[in-house]
Design a protein around this motif. Structure first.
Motif, PDB file in Angstrom:
ATOM      1  N   PRO A 142     -28.987  35.672  73.176  1.00  0.00           N
ATOM      2  CA  PRO A 142     -29.553  36.794  73.931  1.00  0.00           C
ATOM      3  C   PRO A 142     -28.501  37.705  74.549  1.00  0.00           C
ATOM      4  CG  PRO A 142     -30.764  34.776  74.406  1.00  0.00           C
ATOM      5  CD  PRO A 142     -29.561  34.379  73.609  1.00  0.00           C
ATOM      6  N   VAL A 143     -27.352  37.140  74.906  1.00  0.00           N
ATOM      7  CA  VAL A 143     -26.275  37.955  75.473  1.00  0.00           C
ATOM      8  C   VAL A 143     -25.714  38.900  74.410  1.00  0.00           C
ATOM      9  CG1 VAL A 143     -23.979  37.884  76.510  1.00  0.00           C
ATOM     10  CG2 VAL A 143     -25.715  36.214  77.206  1.00  0.00           C
ATOM     11  N   VAL A 144     -25.494  38.377  73.205  1.00  0.00           N
ATOM     12  CA  VAL A 144     -24.971  39.212  72.117  1.00  0.00           C
ATOM     13  C   VAL A 144     -25.998  40.271  71.726  1.00  0.00           C
ATOM     14  CG1 VAL A 144     -23.974  39.197  69.800  1.00  0.00           C
ATOM     15  CG2 VAL A 144     -23.596  37.252  71.317  1.00  0.00           C
ATOM     16  N   GLN A 145     -27.262  39.913  71.755  1.00  0.00           N
ATOM     17  CA  GLN A 145     -28.302  40.892  71.440  1.00  0.00           C
ATOM     18  C   GLN A 145     -28.320  42.043  72.453  1.00  0.00           C
ATOM     19  OE1 GLN A 145     -31.611  38.150  71.343  1.00  0.00           O
ATOM     20  NE2 GLN A 145     -31.535  37.945  69.100  1.00  0.00           N
ATOM     21  N   GLU A 146     -27.976  41.750  73.698  1.00  0.00           N
ATOM     22  CA  GLU A 146     -27.894  42.821  74.692  1.00  0.00           C
ATOM     23  C   GLU A 146     -26.683  43.712  74.456  1.00  0.00           C
ATOM     24  OE1 GLU A 146     -30.165  43.879  76.980  1.00  0.00           O
ATOM     25  OE2 GLU A 146     -31.381  42.458  75.828  1.00  0.00           O
ATOM     26  N   ALA A 147     -25.647  43.181  73.832  1.00  0.00           N
ATOM     27  CA  ALA A 147     -24.535  44.043  73.420  1.00  0.00           C
ATOM     28  C   ALA A 147     -25.024  45.061  72.395  1.00  0.00           C
ATOM     29  CB  ALA A 147     -23.392  43.211  72.846  1.00  0.00           C
ATOM     30  N   GLU A 148     -25.877  44.611  71.488  1.00  0.00           N
ATOM     31  CA  GLU A 148     -26.467  45.538  70.511  1.00  0.00           C
ATOM     32  C   GLU A 148     -27.272  46.614  71.229  1.00  0.00           C
ATOM     33  OE1 GLU A 148     -28.827  45.153  66.291  1.00  0.00           O
ATOM     34  OE2 GLU A 148     -29.494  43.884  67.948  1.00  0.00           O
ATOM     35  N   ARG A 149     -28.076  46.229  72.222  1.00  0.00           N
ATOM     36  CA  ARG A 149     -28.865  47.202  72.980  1.00  0.00           C
ATOM     37  C   ARG A 149     -27.961  48.178  73.727  1.00  0.00           C
ATOM     38  NH1 ARG A 149     -32.664  45.132  77.172  1.00  0.00           N
ATOM     39  NH2 ARG A 149     -33.442  47.270  77.126  1.00  0.00           N
ATOM     40  N   PHE A 150     -26.836  47.665  74.242  1.00  0.00           N
ATOM     41  CA  PHE A 150     -25.895  48.555  74.926  1.00  0.00           C
ATOM     42  C   PHE A 150     -25.422  49.654  73.985  1.00  0.00           C
ATOM     43  CE2 PHE A 150     -21.466  49.787  75.339  1.00  0.00           C
ATOM     44  CZ  PHE A 150     -21.452  50.364  76.603  1.00  0.00           C
ATOM     45  N   TYR A 151     -24.987  49.268  72.797  1.00  0.00           N
ATOM     46  CA  TYR A 151     -24.463  50.262  71.858  1.00  0.00           C
ATOM     47  C   TYR A 151     -25.550  51.244  71.426  1.00  0.00           C
ATOM     48  CZ  TYR A 151     -19.902  48.013  71.496  1.00  0.00           C
ATOM     49  OH  TYR A 151     -18.647  47.517  71.776  1.00  0.00           O
ATOM     50  N   GLU A 152     -26.759  50.753  71.240  1.00  0.00           N
ATOM     51  CA  GLU A 152     -27.864  51.652  70.892  1.00  0.00           C
ATOM     52  C   GLU A 152     -28.084  52.677  72.015  1.00  0.00           C
ATOM     53  OE1 GLU A 152     -30.518  48.483  68.219  1.00  0.00           O
ATOM     54  OE2 GLU A 152     -30.951  48.815  70.346  1.00  0.00           O
ATOM     55  N   ALA A 153     -28.114  52.183  73.251  1.00  0.00           N
ATOM     56  CA  ALA A 153     -28.345  53.066  74.390  1.00  0.00           C
ATOM     57  C   ALA A 153     -27.178  54.017  74.623  1.00  0.00           C
ATOM     58  CB  ALA A 153     -28.599  52.242  75.649  1.00  0.00           C
ATOM     59  N   ALA A 154     -25.964  53.585  74.254  1.00  0.00           N
ATOM     60  CA  ALA A 154     -24.776  54.418  74.428  1.00  0.00           C
ATOM     61  C   ALA A 154     -24.653  55.481  73.341  1.00  0.00           C
ATOM     62  CB  ALA A 154     -23.517  53.554  74.459  1.00  0.00           C
ATOM     63  N   GLY A 155     -25.512  55.422  72.322  1.00  0.00           N
ATOM     64  CA  GLY A 155     -25.556  56.490  71.332  1.00  0.00           C
ATOM     65  C   GLY A 155     -24.963  56.184  69.981  1.00  0.00           C
ATOM     66  N   VAL A 156     -24.561  54.936  69.731  1.00  0.00           N
ATOM     67  CA  VAL A 156     -24.042  54.590  68.401  1.00  0.00           C
ATOM     68  C   VAL A 156     -25.158  54.754  67.376  1.00  0.00           C
ATOM     69  CG1 VAL A 156     -23.083  52.746  66.958  1.00  0.00           C
ATOM     70  CG2 VAL A 156     -22.316  53.005  69.321  1.00  0.00           C
ATOM     71  N   GLU A 157     -24.865  55.434  66.292  1.00  0.00           N
ATOM     72  CA  GLU A 157     -25.868  55.676  65.261  1.00  0.00           C
ATOM     73  C   GLU A 157     -26.337  54.358  64.661  1.00  0.00           C
ATOM     74  OE1 GLU A 157     -24.033  58.382  62.558  1.00  0.00           O
ATOM     75  OE2 GLU A 157     -24.156  60.092  63.952  1.00  0.00           O
ATOM     76  N   ALA A 158     -27.639  54.269  64.400  1.00  0.00           N
ATOM     77  CA  ALA A 158     -28.252  53.018  63.969  1.00  0.00           C
ATOM     78  C   ALA A 158     -27.590  52.436  62.723  1.00  0.00           C
ATOM     79  CB  ALA A 158     -29.746  53.231  63.724  1.00  0.00           C
ATOM     80  N   GLY A 159     -27.252  53.269  61.772  1.00  0.00           N
ATOM     81  CA  GLY A 159     -26.634  52.773  60.545  1.00  0.00           C
ATOM     82  C   GLY A 159     -25.212  52.290  60.705  1.00  0.00           C
ATOM     83  N   ASN A 160     -24.632  52.541  61.871  1.00  0.00           N
ATOM     84  CA  ASN A 160     -23.246  52.129  62.123  1.00  0.00           C
ATOM     85  C   ASN A 160     -23.146  50.811  62.880  1.00  0.00           C
ATOM     86  OD1 ASN A 160     -22.760  54.608  61.034  1.00  0.00           O
ATOM     87  ND2 ASN A 160     -21.712  55.464  62.798  1.00  0.00           N
TER      88      ASN A 160
END
Length: 366
Positions: free
Chosen positions: A171-189
């Motif tokens: 769950p901690v690593v999954q929140e890293a994914e959410r961080f990057y999504e919220a920070a604007g990293v493009e989904a395909g990247n």
């Protein structure tokens, strides 16, 4: 809180970073004795100027190195193009609310250490909030502490969570994914790989048995993680040779960061022959985890993680900065909770500034 109190909190954090295996006798694989360096590296040299390309810099790390990799990437997103986060959570995860209200060391760092242990590794206090942490990063960017978050948009980010990792839970690593999504990293990247392995860096061949979460934290799960990270960041790669043919150079870290950064006396850089002969190579910063530095496990991470082999045919210089163990950092972890000072997230943070100065040396003209 007395200094003995903060040492106790750091000790708790260190045990959790090592996982339950650290408390079990004998079954863990022993760390190898430090290897004798090659003759040309017996005396540390100055980190060389290679004329590398700044705008093609990337970073990766395991565990505390994963957290530092994220901190370095977010702080310098204008120049860093990608990151590999292996068993790590979101940026600023350990920065506790109490440390912002009462920003006094060592009390605040003790609060950060407890949050790191119980919310950013285990989730006894609940999982971190990746979206809220992206807002915190935006605040730091607005204050000029880090680059604008727009620099993250085109970054390629690789995340990994081992199926048997009980040290930094999924769950901690999954929140890293959410961080990057919220920070604007493009989904395909952005990719999150969930695969075989414990709390360790994964290899195709070499290291301990797959699933072991113990020193030297390099395990053979028939998966070339170094190639996967670099391939995700840079795109298709040339085939790697069986053995690297460049040079592992031990360099003097004393000129970078000073004593306050907690660095070891020496770091290592891998330089392919092509990068000594021609300017314009790319730089990848590879950050060890807790209890995985050269002083703890010798050259295991540096030589067996697989970065050097991949680098050889792909014009990549690999920088392996090293942290030293100390009374406030007994396992030699990178600072992701504030033991070097409460400003541990921005460009001026001691370890971020030290690593970036190393990168700037490598990009300087010979």
């Amino acid at each position: 809180m007395a200094c003995s109190g903060i040492r106790n909190w750091v000790a708790v954090l260190a045990v959790l970073l090592l996982g339950a295996e650290a408390m079990e006798p004998a079954r863990a694989v022993e760390a190898p004795a430090p290897e004798a360096p090659a003759p040309e590296t017996l005396k540390p040299k100055a980190l060389p100027k290679l004329g590398a390309e700044l705008g093609a810099t990337s970073v990766s790390g395991l565990s505390s190195g994963a957290y530092m990799a994220g901190q370095l990437q977010v702080a310098h997103s204008k120049d860093i193009i990608g990151a590999g986060i292996v068993a790590g959570g979101p940026y600023a995860c350990a920065e506790s609310p109490a440390s912002l209200i009462f920003p006094f060391w060592p009390t605040a760092v003790a609060q950060n250490a407890s949050q790191a242990a119980f919310k950013c590794m285990k989730t006894y206090w609940g999982k971190p909030d990746g979206e809220a942490l992206a807002r915190r990063a935006a605040e730091l960017a607005q204050a000029g502490k880090i680059d604008p978050l727009e620099g993250l948009k085109s970054d390629n980010v690789y995340l990994f969570s081992g199926n048997k990792d009980q040290t930094v839970t999924r769950p901690v690593v999954q929140e890293a994914e959410r961080f990057y999504e919220a920070a604007g990293v493009e989904a395909g990247n952005l990719t999150l790989v969930e695969g075989d392995g414990g709390h360790a860096f994964i290899t195709e061949q070499g290291g301990a048995a797959c699933g072991i979460s113990a020193a030297p934290y390099v395990t053979d799960c028939d998966y070339d993680q170094a190639k996967a990270i670099l391939g995700w960041i840079y795109g298709p790669l040339a085939n790697a040779p069986a053995e690297p043919h460049g040079r592992f150079v031990v360099f003097d870290q004393s000129e970078f960061g000073g004593s306050g950064a907690g660095l070891a006396a020496e770091g290592v850089v891998y330089i392919p022959k092509a990068c000594e002969e021609q300017k314009g190579c790319r730089v990848h910063v590879a950050l060890h985890g807790c209890a995985q530095s050269r002083e703890k496990v010798g050259y295991t991470f540096v030589k067996e993680a697989g970065f050097a082999r991949v680098a050889d045919m792909n014009r990549l210089v690999v920088l392996f900065p090293q942290v030293s163990a100390s009374s406030v950092n007994p396992q030699g972890c990178w600072d992701w909770w504030g033991y070097t000072g409460l400003d541990f997230l921005g460009k001026d943070a001691p370890q971020i500034a030290a690593i970036w100065t190393m990168v700037e040396r490598l990009i300087s003209a010979p």
